[in-house]
Design an enzyme around this catalytic site. Structure first.
Site, PDB file in Angstrom:
ATOM      1  N   ASP A  18       1.008  -1.386   0.116  1.00 13.52           N
ATOM      2  CA  ASP A  18      -0.099  -0.038  -0.097  1.00 13.52           C
ATOM      3  C   ASP A  18       0.844   1.215  -0.096  1.00 13.52           C
ATOM      4  O   ASP A  18       1.928   1.290   0.587  1.00 13.52           O
ATOM      5  CB  ASP A  18      -0.876  -0.032   1.210  1.00 13.52           C
ATOM      6  CG  ASP A  18      -2.169   0.810   1.119  1.00 13.52           C
ATOM      7  OD1 ASP A  18      -2.629   1.345   0.143  1.00 13.52           O
ATOM      8  OD2 ASP A  18      -2.523   1.206   2.291  1.00 13.52           O
ATOM      9  N   HIS A  35       2.397   3.597  -8.966  1.00  9.51           N
ATOM     10  CA  HIS A  35       2.309   2.271  -9.294  1.00  9.51           C
ATOM     11  C   HIS A  35       3.300   1.688 -10.172  1.00  9.51           C
ATOM     12  O   HIS A  35       3.785   0.460  -9.909  1.00  9.51           O
ATOM     13  CB  HIS A  35       0.962   2.036 -10.178  1.00  9.51           C
ATOM     14  CG  HIS A  35      -0.308   2.534  -9.488  1.00  9.51           C
ATOM     15  ND1 HIS A  35      -0.445   1.968  -8.046  1.00  9.51           N
ATOM     16  CD2 HIS A  35      -1.403   3.382  -9.539  1.00  9.51           C
ATOM     17  CE1 HIS A  35      -1.652   2.535  -7.548  1.00  9.51           C
ATOM     18  NE2 HIS A  35      -2.316   3.096  -8.610  1.00  9.51           N
ATOM     19  N   LEU A 129      10.529 -20.555  -5.167  1.00 10.56           N
ATOM     20  CA  LEU A 129       9.703 -19.458  -4.551  1.00 10.56           C
ATOM     21  C   LEU A 129       8.385 -19.505  -5.352  1.00 10.56           C
ATOM     22  O   LEU A 129       8.568 -19.379  -6.588  1.00 10.56           O
ATOM     23  CB  LEU A 129      10.467 -18.043  -4.488  1.00 10.56           C
ATOM     24  CG  LEU A 129       9.580 -17.173  -4.143  1.00 10.56           C
ATOM     25  CD1 LEU A 129       9.252 -16.948  -2.898  1.00 10.56           C
ATOM     26  CD2 LEU A 129      10.557 -15.610  -4.525  1.00 10.56           C
TER      27      LEU A 129
HETATM   28  C1  IPE Z   1      -5.469  -2.609  -0.167  1.00 11.32           C
HETATM   29  O1  IPE Z   1      -5.089  -1.263  -0.459  1.00 11.32           O
HETATM   30  C2  IPE Z   1      -5.473  -3.245  -1.722  1.00 11.32           C
HETATM   31  C3  IPE Z   1      -4.177  -3.274  -2.001  1.00 11.32           C
HETATM   32  C4  IPE Z   1      -2.963  -3.049  -1.674  1.00 11.32           C
HETATM   33  C5  IPE Z   1      -3.938  -4.063  -3.656  1.00 11.32           C
HETATM   34  P1  IPE Z   1      -6.205  -0.122  -0.468  1.00 11.32           P
HETATM   35  O2  IPE Z   1      -5.491   1.085  -0.687  1.00 11.32           O
HETATM   36  O3  IPE Z   1      -7.031  -0.561  -1.576  1.00 11.32           O
HETATM   37  O4  IPE Z   1      -7.015  -0.213   0.794  1.00 11.32           O
HETATM   38  P2  IPE Z   1      -8.056   0.826   1.800  1.00 11.32           P
HETATM   39  O5  IPE Z   1      -8.863   1.188   0.847  1.00 11.32           O
HETATM   40  O6  IPE Z   1      -6.848   1.677   2.331  1.00 11.32           O
HETATM   41  O7  IPE Z   1      -8.317   0.108   2.695  1.00 11.32           O
HETATM   42  C1  IPE Z   2      -1.461   0.400  -3.280  1.00  6.84           C
HETATM   43  O1  IPE Z   2      -1.491   1.759  -3.463  1.00  6.84           O
HETATM   44  C2  IPE Z   2      -1.891  -0.045  -4.834  1.00  6.84           C
HETATM   45  C3  IPE Z   2      -3.290  -0.620  -5.070  1.00  6.84           C
HETATM   46  C4  IPE Z   2      -4.095  -0.508  -4.476  1.00  6.84           C
HETATM   47  C5  IPE Z   2      -3.587  -0.863  -6.460  1.00  6.84           C
HETATM   48  P1  IPE Z   2      -2.445   2.709  -3.331  1.00  6.84           P
HETATM   49  O2  IPE Z   2      -3.023   3.016  -4.682  1.00  6.84           O
HETATM   50  O3  IPE Z   2      -3.810   2.325  -2.390  1.00  6.84           O
HETATM   51  O4  IPE Z   2      -1.614   4.095  -2.723  1.00  6.84           O
HETATM   52  P2  IPE Z   2      -2.364   4.952  -1.407  1.00  6.84           P
HETATM   53  O5  IPE Z   2      -3.112   4.062  -0.327  1.00  6.84           O
HETATM   54  O6  IPE Z   2      -3.462   5.755  -2.316  1.00  6.84           O
HETATM   55  O7  IPE Z   2      -1.251   5.818  -1.298  1.00  6.84           O
HETATM   56 MG    MG Z   3      -4.076   2.448  -0.763  1.00  8.07          MG
END
Ligand code: IPE
Ligand code: IPE
Ligand code: MG
Length: 249
Positions: A18, A35, A129
């Site tokens: 995240d 990303h 792995l």
């Molecule tokens: C969880 O992250 C999903 C992934 C890392 C793929 P999100 O950014 O979607 O989760 P929330 O919305 O903060 O709970």
């Molecule tokens: C995690 O990073 C990747 C996905 C959920 C696809 P985020 O896109 O959720 O990044 P934040 O949480 O907005 O910083």
């Molecule tokens: Mg996120």
């Protein structure tokens, strides 16, 4: 290899990757750049996991809830999956890494599905792995899906009510052969599981990293493993029982 490698390497590490968006925003960059850097971080962590001898690495790449994001972000993520699969699959194979996927894969665009199945097929005999990508994944969805498969088997008289227990139920989840994660890392400080591996993390240790996913690296992974190794895992028993068991070994 370096001597600062932790002694006890967990068998299965799961990561909620995240913070890509926040990493980008802090640098006045578009979210998609976060990303892209996130994909590079994953490449680093796969290499690190291989070097450390971790046997299973499950990463949360895209949740069932992430389908609700703006269409432009979803489509750039799908493009990124395809280019990462194109670029990295030969390297995974060379390093004896088996790529697997879990999730509602039929919701993915056809070209992503094709690439994914191709990459899984190319690496199917690798066994150092298992890199498991949770994509279009939701823990509740997985459990409902498992219930549907189980009810189908019940209808077909392949399983009776008395045979339903935690062990037989597991066979209906996406990857029944994979042991539960020893620990779950979530980056970017958030203290929630966001619908990840709800069944499998029942007894996993949770470790939170302050780093945004794009800046997660080998040394932060080692720090997380060190933190995990300091935990006392009791699985419902008393501390004295666990001590006695470890003395018997
Ligand atoms: C969880 O992250 C999903 C992934 C890392 C793929 P999100 O950014 O979607 O989760 P929330 O919305 O903060 O709970
Ligand atoms: C995690 O990073 C990747 C996905 C959920 C696809 P985020 O896109 O959720 O990044 P934040 O949480 O907005 O910083
Ligand atoms: Mg996120």
């Amino acid at each position: 290899m370096e001597s600062n490698i932790p002694n006890n390497i967990p068998q299965h590490v799961a990561i909620i990757m995240d913070g890509n968006g926040r990493w980008a925003r802090a640098r006045m960059m578009p979210r998609v750049e976060g990303h892209r850097q996130g994909a590079k971080a994953l490449k680093r962590i796969v290499k690190a996991s291989r070097e450390l001898g971790i046997r299973y690495l499950t990463v949360y790449a895209f949740s069932t809830e992430n389908w609700k994001r703006p269409e432009a972000e979803v489509s750039s993520l799908m493009k990124l999956f395809i280019s990462a699969l194109n670029d990295e699959t030969p390297e995974l194979k060379k390093n004896n890494v088996r790529l697997r996927a879990m999730g509602a894969l039929d919701m993915l665009p056809k070209d992503v599905q094709e690439k994914l199945y191709e990459a899984m097929d190319m690496t199917k005999d690798c066994d150092a792995l298992d890199l498991i990508i949770a994509v279009s994944y939701g823990g509740r969805y997985e459990i409902c899906d498992a219930c549907k498969k189980l009810l189908k088997d019940f209808e077909d008289k392949k399983i009776s009510i008395d045979e339903v227990n935690e062990n037989t139920f597991r066979n209906y989840l996406y990857l029944p052969d994979v042991p539960d994660p020893d620990f779950l890392i979530r980056t970017s400080k958030e203290l929630r599981v966001s619908n990840f591996l709800l069944w499998q993390i029942a007894y996993s240790e949770l470790v939170v990293s302050e780093k945004y996913w794009p800046e997660f690296d080998f040394s932060e992974l080692k720090r997380c493993i060190d933190e995990f190794n300091k935990r006392s895992r009791r699985f419902g028993k008393t501390g004295d029982q666990i001590k006695a068991e470890s003395e018997e070994k």
